[in-house]
Design an enzyme around this catalytic site. Structure first.
Site, PDB file in Angstrom:
ATOM      1  N   ASN A   1      -3.679 -13.568  14.723  1.00 44.44           N
ATOM      2  CA  ASN A   1      -4.565 -12.820  15.621  1.00 44.44           C
ATOM      3  C   ASN A   1      -5.785 -13.607  16.087  1.00 44.44           C
ATOM      4  OD1 ASN A   1      -6.028 -12.648  13.287  1.00 44.44           O
ATOM      5  ND2 ASN A   1      -6.062 -10.406  13.184  1.00 44.44           N
TER       6      ASN A   1
ATOM      7  N   TYR B   1     -11.894 -14.516   2.219  1.00 44.67           N
ATOM      8  CA  TYR B   1     -11.125 -13.269   2.254  1.00 44.67           C
ATOM      9  C   TYR B   1     -11.051 -12.594   0.873  1.00 44.67           C
ATOM     10  CZ  TYR B   1      -9.449 -13.875   7.077  1.00 44.67           C
ATOM     11  OH  TYR B   1      -9.350 -13.974   8.443  1.00 44.67           O
TER      12      TYR B   1
ATOM     13  N   GLU C   1     -20.285 -14.390   4.505  1.00 45.24           N
ATOM     14  CA  GLU C   1     -19.445 -15.315   5.264  1.00 45.24           C
ATOM     15  C   GLU C   1     -20.268 -16.458   5.864  1.00 45.24           C
ATOM     16  OE1 GLU C   1     -17.420 -12.708   7.987  1.00 45.24           O
ATOM     17  OE2 GLU C   1     -16.245 -11.791   6.372  1.00 45.24           O
TER      18      GLU C   1
ATOM     19  N   HIS D   1     -11.672 -14.265  13.949  1.00 49.06           N
ATOM     20  CA  HIS D   1     -12.251 -13.487  12.848  1.00 49.06           C
ATOM     21  C   HIS D   1     -13.664 -13.072  13.219  1.00 49.06           C
ATOM     22  CE1 HIS D   1     -13.614 -12.233   8.898  1.00 49.06           C
ATOM     23  NE2 HIS D   1     -14.732 -12.875   9.201  1.00 49.06           N
TER      24      HIS D   1
ATOM     25  N   LYS E   1      -9.469 -19.017  14.576  1.00 50.56           N
ATOM     26  CA  LYS E   1      -8.523 -19.372  13.527  1.00 50.56           C
ATOM     27  C   LYS E   1      -7.623 -20.531  13.973  1.00 50.56           C
ATOM     28  CE  LYS E   1      -8.427 -14.719  11.449  1.00 50.56           C
ATOM     29  NZ  LYS E   1      -7.632 -13.464  11.327  1.00 50.56           N
TER      30      LYS E   1
HETATM   31  P1  DAT Z   1     -10.076  -8.181  10.586  1.00 49.92           P
HETATM   32  O1  DAT Z   1      -9.683  -9.626  10.752  1.00 49.92           O
HETATM   33  O2  DAT Z   1      -9.900  -7.422  11.888  1.00 49.92           O
HETATM   34  O3  DAT Z   1     -11.423  -8.001   9.987  1.00 49.92           O
HETATM   35  P2  DAT Z   1      -9.010  -7.423   7.973  1.00 49.92           P
HETATM   36  O4  DAT Z   1     -10.297  -7.894   7.422  1.00 49.92           O
HETATM   37  O5  DAT Z   1      -8.536  -6.057   7.604  1.00 49.92           O
HETATM   38  O6  DAT Z   1      -9.013  -7.499   9.595  1.00 49.92           O
HETATM   39  O7  DAT Z   1      -7.835  -8.432   7.591  1.00 49.92           O
HETATM   40  C1  DAT Z   1      -8.084  -9.820   7.660  1.00 49.92           C
HETATM   41  C2  DAT Z   1      -6.901 -10.485   8.297  1.00 49.92           C
HETATM   42  O8  DAT Z   1      -5.735 -10.275   7.497  1.00 49.92           O
HETATM   43  C3  DAT Z   1      -6.540  -9.952   9.676  1.00 49.92           C
HETATM   44  O9  DAT Z   1      -7.283 -10.565  10.703  1.00 49.92           O
HETATM   45  C4  DAT Z   1      -5.079 -10.297   9.756  1.00 49.92           C
HETATM   46  C5  DAT Z   1      -4.597 -10.170   8.325  1.00 49.92           C
HETATM   47  N1  DAT Z   1      -3.970  -8.875   8.119  1.00 49.92           N
HETATM   48  C6  DAT Z   1      -4.596  -7.683   8.059  1.00 49.92           C
HETATM   49  N2  DAT Z   1      -3.724  -6.683   7.877  1.00 49.92           N
HETATM   50  C7  DAT Z   1      -2.503  -7.276   7.798  1.00 49.92           C
HETATM   51  C8  DAT Z   1      -1.190  -6.804   7.607  1.00 49.92           C
HETATM   52  N3  DAT Z   1      -0.938  -5.502   7.454  1.00 49.92           N
HETATM   53  N4  DAT Z   1      -0.184  -7.726   7.602  1.00 49.92           N
HETATM   54  C9  DAT Z   1      -0.422  -9.019   7.772  1.00 49.92           C
HETATM   55  N5  DAT Z   1      -1.646  -9.550   7.948  1.00 49.92           N
HETATM   56  C10 DAT Z   1      -2.670  -8.677   7.962  1.00 49.92           C
HETATM   57 MG    MG Z   2     -12.121  -8.392   8.102  1.00 47.79          MG
END
Ligand code: DAT
Ligand code: MG
Length: 151
Positions: free
Chosen positions: A114, A51, A128, A117, A11
């Site tokens: 974080n 997303y 994706e 991805h 990212k």
């Molecule tokens: P991942 O990236 O581990 O697949 P995800 O698909 O649930 O996680 O969410 C996508 C991204 O969105 C994640 O990398 C960071 C952000 N995100 C997820 N939960 C969040 C939250 N509670 N607050 C802020 N950002 C969040």
């Molecule tokens: Mg995800």
């Protein structure tokens, strides 16, 4: 699932922080095969389609702004159980909960930054990879050491 493919992205924060090589090294050292790689600056629209599953979440707008805030490194990695094991390498979504030894556990502290991805399942991987790569940008090539990595 010996030739499973997953979409992995570094990212904008990972790029800015100079972590490209460190993140790629984790996947290479593990034994996965890099089959596609490019740097690109995501548009808001492409970030939204990437997303799309999270469109109803309260953090969606901020997530899209973050993901399109600078260039990313988009990759496709291939190998046995690449989707599930790839997420093990990344660590938990929230770096505060990610175990040391994982990418997020070692290199990040905030869920909103974080650094990486990874696809979460076979359908999202297909969606994706198609969202970010044309078919001809993905290379299907043999590697002579594969038999030393998977049996
Ligand atoms: P991942 O990236 O581990 O697949 P995800 O698909 O649930 O996680 O969410 C996508 C991204 O969105 C994640 O990398 C960071 C952000 N995100 C997820 N939960 C969040 C939250 N509670 N607050 C802020 N950002 C969040
Ligand atoms: Mg995800």
């Amino acid at each position: 699932t010996d030739k499973e493919r997953t979409f992995i992205a570094i990212k904008p924060d990972g790029v800015q922080r100079g972590l490209i090589a460190a993140i790629i090294a984790r996947f290479e050292n593990k034994g996965f095969k890099l089959v596609a790689l490019k740097m690109l600056w995501p548009t808001k629209e492409k970030a939204e389609s990437h997303y799309a599953d999270l469109a109803t979440k309260p953090f969606f707008k901020g997530l899209v702004a973050y993901f399109s805030s600078g260039p990313i490194v988009a990759m496709v990695w291939e190998g046995k159980d690449a989707i599930k094991t790839g997420r093990v390498l990344l660590g938990a979504t929230n770096p505060a909960a990610a175990v040391p030894g994982t990418i997020r556990g070692d290199l990040a502290i905030s869920v909103g930054r974080n650094i990486c991805h990874g696809s979460d399942g076979p359908e999202s991987a297909v969606h994706e990879i198609a969202n970010w790569f044309a078919p001809e940008e993905v290379s299907d090539y043999p590697r002579s050491l594969d038999e030393w990595i998977v049996s």
